[in-house]
Design a protein around this motif. Structure first.
Motif, PDB file in Angstrom:
ATOM      1  N   GLU A   1       6.173  93.873  12.905  1.00 25.36           N
ATOM      2  CA  GLU A   1       5.477  92.716  12.341  1.00 25.36           C
ATOM      3  C   GLU A   1       5.543  92.712  10.819  1.00 25.36           C
ATOM      4  O   GLU A   1       5.765  91.677  10.193  1.00 25.36           O
ATOM      5  CB  GLU A   1       4.012  92.689  12.797  1.00 25.36           C
ATOM      6  N   LEU A   2       5.361  93.880  10.204  1.00 23.47           N
ATOM      7  CA  LEU A   2       5.405  93.979   8.751  1.00 23.47           C
ATOM      8  C   LEU A   2       6.801  93.632   8.223  1.00 23.47           C
ATOM      9  O   LEU A   2       6.930  92.930   7.215  1.00 23.47           O
ATOM     10  CB  LEU A   2       4.994  95.385   8.310  1.00 23.47           C
ATOM     11  N   ALA A   3       7.851  94.101   8.890  1.00 19.32           N
ATOM     12  CA  ALA A   3       9.218  93.792   8.465  1.00 19.32           C
ATOM     13  C   ALA A   3       9.468  92.283   8.527  1.00 19.32           C
ATOM     14  O   ALA A   3      10.043  91.698   7.599  1.00 19.32           O
ATOM     15  CB  ALA A   3      10.221  94.541   9.340  1.00 19.32           C
ATOM     16  N   ARG A   4       9.052  91.669   9.595  1.00 18.14           N
ATOM     17  CA  ARG A   4       9.235  90.224   9.725  1.00 18.14           C
ATOM     18  C   ARG A   4       8.456  89.476   8.649  1.00 18.14           C
ATOM     19  O   ARG A   4       8.954  88.528   8.037  1.00 18.14           O
ATOM     20  CB  ARG A   4       8.802  89.761  11.111  1.00 18.14           C
ATOM     21  N   ARG A   5       7.227  89.909   8.430  1.00 15.13           N
ATOM     22  CA  ARG A   5       6.369  89.209   7.458  1.00 15.13           C
ATOM     23  C   ARG A   5       6.880  89.378   6.029  1.00 15.13           C
ATOM     24  O   ARG A   5       6.953  88.397   5.275  1.00 15.13           O
ATOM     25  CB  ARG A   5       4.937  89.726   7.564  1.00 15.13           C
ATOM     26  N   THR A   6       7.225  90.602   5.651  1.00 12.07           N
ATOM     27  CA  THR A   6       7.666  90.813   4.269  1.00 12.07           C
ATOM     28  C   THR A   6       8.977  90.083   3.993  1.00 12.07           C
ATOM     29  O   THR A   6       9.149  89.492   2.927  1.00 12.07           O
ATOM     30  CB  THR A   6       7.800  92.316   3.923  1.00 12.07           C
ATOM     31  N   PHE A   7       9.899  90.092   4.952  1.00 13.44           N
ATOM     32  CA  PHE A   7      11.153  89.380   4.745  1.00 13.44           C
ATOM     33  C   PHE A   7      10.894  87.879   4.653  1.00 13.44           C
ATOM     34  O   PHE A   7      11.413  87.204   3.757  1.00 13.44           O
ATOM     35  CB  PHE A   7      12.167  89.680   5.852  1.00 13.44           C
ATOM     36  N   SER A   8      10.084  87.352   5.558  1.00 14.16           N
ATOM     37  CA  SER A   8       9.787  85.911   5.547  1.00 14.16           C
ATOM     38  C   SER A   8       9.070  85.498   4.270  1.00 14.16           C
ATOM     39  O   SER A   8       9.409  84.467   3.663  1.00 14.16           O
ATOM     40  CB  SER A   8       8.932  85.534   6.753  1.00 14.16           C
ATOM     41  N   ASP A   9       8.083  86.296   3.860  1.00 18.43           N
ATOM     42  CA  ASP A   9       7.343  85.970   2.639  1.00 18.43           C
ATOM     43  C   ASP A   9       8.251  85.990   1.416  1.00 18.43           C
ATOM     44  O   ASP A   9       8.111  85.161   0.517  1.00 18.43           O
ATOM     45  CB  ASP A   9       6.196  86.957   2.419  1.00 18.43           C
ATOM     46  N   THR A  10       9.169  86.932   1.377  1.00 19.25           N
ATOM     47  CA  THR A  10      10.031  87.103   0.210  1.00 19.25           C
ATOM     48  C   THR A  10      11.194  86.127   0.204  1.00 19.25           C
ATOM     49  O   THR A  10      11.527  85.550  -0.836  1.00 19.25           O
ATOM     50  CB  THR A  10      10.572  88.551   0.151  1.00 19.25           C
ATOM     51  N   PHE A  11      11.825  85.932   1.349  1.00 17.43           N
ATOM     52  CA  PHE A  11      13.079  85.185   1.390  1.00 17.43           C
ATOM     53  C   PHE A  11      13.102  83.990   2.338  1.00 17.43           C
ATOM     54  O   PHE A  11      14.080  83.238   2.340  1.00 17.43           O
ATOM     55  CB  PHE A  11      14.229  86.120   1.807  1.00 17.43           C
TER      56      PHE A  11
ATOM     57  N   GLN B   1      15.457  99.822   3.750  1.00 13.97           N
ATOM     58  CA  GLN B   1      14.476  98.768   3.481  1.00 13.97           C
ATOM     59  C   GLN B   1      13.391  99.334   2.576  1.00 13.97           C
ATOM     60  O   GLN B   1      13.028 100.521   2.686  1.00 13.97           O
ATOM     61  CB  GLN B   1      13.854  98.255   4.781  1.00 13.97           C
ATOM     62  N   PHE B   2      12.865  98.456   1.715  1.00 11.17           N
ATOM     63  CA  PHE B   2      11.804  98.831   0.785  1.00 11.17           C
ATOM     64  C   PHE B   2      11.017  97.554   0.505  1.00 11.17           C
ATOM     65  O   PHE B   2      11.493  96.682  -0.217  1.00 11.17           O
ATOM     66  CB  PHE B   2      12.435  99.380  -0.501  1.00 11.17           C
ATOM     67  N   TYR B   3       9.860  97.419   1.121  1.00 13.60           N
ATOM     68  CA  TYR B   3       9.083  96.187   1.014  1.00 13.60           C
ATOM     69  C   TYR B   3       7.603  96.467   0.831  1.00 13.60           C
ATOM     70  O   TYR B   3       7.058  97.394   1.427  1.00 13.60           O
ATOM     71  CB  TYR B   3       9.227  95.341   2.289  1.00 13.60           C
ATOM     72  N   LEU B   4       6.977  95.618   0.026  1.00 15.27           N
ATOM     73  CA  LEU B   4       5.528  95.578  -0.124  1.00 15.27           C
ATOM     74  C   LEU B   4       5.085  94.122  -0.014  1.00 15.27           C
ATOM     75  O   LEU B   4       5.768  93.229  -0.527  1.00 15.27           O
ATOM     76  CB  LEU B   4       5.098  96.095  -1.500  1.00 15.27           C
ATOM     77  N   LEU B   5       3.957  93.906   0.639  1.00 18.44           N
ATOM     78  CA  LEU B   5       3.386  92.566   0.645  1.00 18.44           C
ATOM     79  C   LEU B   5       3.024  92.178  -0.790  1.00 18.44           C
ATOM     80  O   LEU B   5       2.699  93.043  -1.616  1.00 18.44           O
ATOM     81  CB  LEU B   5       2.151  92.516   1.535  1.00 18.44           C
ATOM     82  N   ALA B   6       3.073  90.901  -1.086  1.00 19.32           N
ATOM     83  CA  ALA B   6       2.843  90.412  -2.455  1.00 19.32           C
ATOM     84  C   ALA B   6       1.563  90.942  -3.093  1.00 19.32           C
ATOM     85  O   ALA B   6       1.593  91.350  -4.258  1.00 19.32           O
ATOM     86  CB  ALA B   6       2.884  88.891  -2.485  1.00 19.32           C
ATOM     87  N   PRO B   7       0.420  90.978  -2.393  1.00 22.87           N
ATOM     88  CA  PRO B   7      -0.796  91.471  -3.053  1.00 22.87           C
ATOM     89  C   PRO B   7      -0.707  92.942  -3.502  1.00 22.87           C
ATOM     90  O   PRO B   7      -1.435  93.358  -4.396  1.00 22.87           O
ATOM     91  CB  PRO B   7      -1.889  91.304  -1.988  1.00 22.87           C
ATOM     92  N   ALA B   8       0.201  93.718  -2.897  1.00 28.96           N
ATOM     93  CA  ALA B   8       0.345  95.128  -3.260  1.00 28.96           C
ATOM     94  C   ALA B   8       1.355  95.337  -4.383  1.00 28.96           C
ATOM     95  O   ALA B   8       1.431  96.435  -4.943  1.00 28.96           O
ATOM     96  CB  ALA B   8       0.757  95.942  -2.040  1.00 28.96           C
ATOM     97  N   GLN B   9       2.109  94.306  -4.713  1.00 24.99           N
ATOM     98  CA  GLN B   9       3.088  94.431  -5.794  1.00 24.99           C
ATOM     99  C   GLN B   9       2.359  94.497  -7.125  1.00 24.99           C
ATOM    100  O   GLN B   9       1.377  93.808  -7.344  1.00 24.99           O
ATOM    101  CB  GLN B   9       4.075  93.271  -5.747  1.00 24.99           C
ATOM    102  N   GLY B  10       2.823  95.374  -7.994  1.00 22.66           N
ATOM    103  CA  GLY B  10       2.187  95.542  -9.298  1.00 22.66           C
ATOM    104  C   GLY B  10       1.015  96.512  -9.293  1.00 22.66           C
ATOM    105  O   GLY B  10       0.352  96.684 -10.307  1.00 22.66           O
ATOM    106  N   THR B  11       0.763  97.164  -8.161  1.00 22.98           N
ATOM    107  CA  THR B  11      -0.363  98.098  -8.058  1.00 22.98           C
ATOM    108  C   THR B  11       0.032  99.544  -8.327  1.00 22.98           C
ATOM    109  O   THR B  11      -0.827 100.415  -8.371  1.00 22.98           O
ATOM    110  CB  THR B  11      -0.979  98.046  -6.644  1.00 22.98           C
ATOM    111  N   GLY B  12       1.327  99.799  -8.444  1.00 24.54           N
ATOM    112  CA  GLY B  12       1.820 101.167  -8.558  1.00 24.54           C
ATOM    113  C   GLY B  12       2.297 101.725  -7.230  1.00 24.54           C
ATOM    114  O   GLY B  12       2.890 102.811  -7.185  1.00 24.54           O
ATOM    115  N   ALA B  13       2.060 101.013  -6.153  1.00 30.18           N
ATOM    116  CA  ALA B  13       2.468 101.490  -4.827  1.00 30.18           C
ATOM    117  C   ALA B  13       3.986 101.634  -4.745  1.00 30.18           C
ATOM    118  O   ALA B  13       4.490 102.574  -4.125  1.00 30.18           O
ATOM    119  CB  ALA B  13       1.961 100.547  -3.740  1.00 30.18           C
TER     120      ALA B  13
END
Length: 168
Positions: free
Chosen positions: A17-27, A92-104
């Motif tokens: 689910e996370l892979a599908r969501r992060t790819f869809s959200d990003t691209f 693959q290397f993905y973070l959901l948008a709210p986690a981007q910029g947090t240092g994660a």
């Protein structure tokens, strides 16, 4: 607080689910809905279970408040090129948008580099969409260099990805 842990076979549904969501959200906005659906259909729980059970893969999961927010996946080289020496690929290397910029992302990349070295790799490869400028800058800051390109298929749509390498 963001926590990190090695993913296990029981995480297959979460990662799917996370892979599908992060790819869809990003691209997702870049593609015809049919092409996007065909690509996302390749991310199945069964495929994730197989990779999680395969010792050739290493997958790190990032969680916040008990929810998965990102992941990094290392595996055998699969890109259409001849790897140099002992090599591993950041698949693959993905973070959901709210986690981007947090240092994660920095923490996940530290795990990627440590794990790749720990597995005896001399070279770490990845591919990144040519128009994903943020990701390309991130990888360049970590020492990755562009060595070529290849066609990344999303359904019937062909994107151009840069292939990058980091000598470890």
């Amino acid at each position: 607080m963001i926590a990190f842990r090695d993913a296990v076979v029981a995480d297959a549904d979460i990662l799917c689910e996370l892979a599908r969501r992060t790819f869809s959200d990003t691209f997702g906005h870049l593609y015809d809905p049919g092409d996007l659906a065909a690509f996302l259909a390749t991310h199945t729980p069964e495929r994730w279970r197989n990779e999680l059970a395969d010792p050739a893969f290493a997958i790190r999961l990032a969680e916040q408040d008990g929810s998965a927010i990102g992941y990094a996946k290392l595996g055998p080289p699969s890109l259409p090129f001849e790897p140099r020496g002992a090599s591993i690929e950041l698949r693959q290397f993905y973070l959901l948008a709210p986690a981007q910029g947090t240092g994660a992302a920095q923490d996940m990349m530290a795990w990627v580099l440590d794990t790749a070295r720990g597995r005896g790799a001399d070279n770490l490869y990845l591919s990144v969409f040519v128009d994903n400028h943020r990701a390309r800058r991130f990888y360049a800051r970590h020492g990755f260099e562009r060595i070529g390109e290849y066609g990344f298929m999303v359904g019937n749509h062909r994107d151009t990805d840069d292939v990058m390498r980091l000598t470890l």
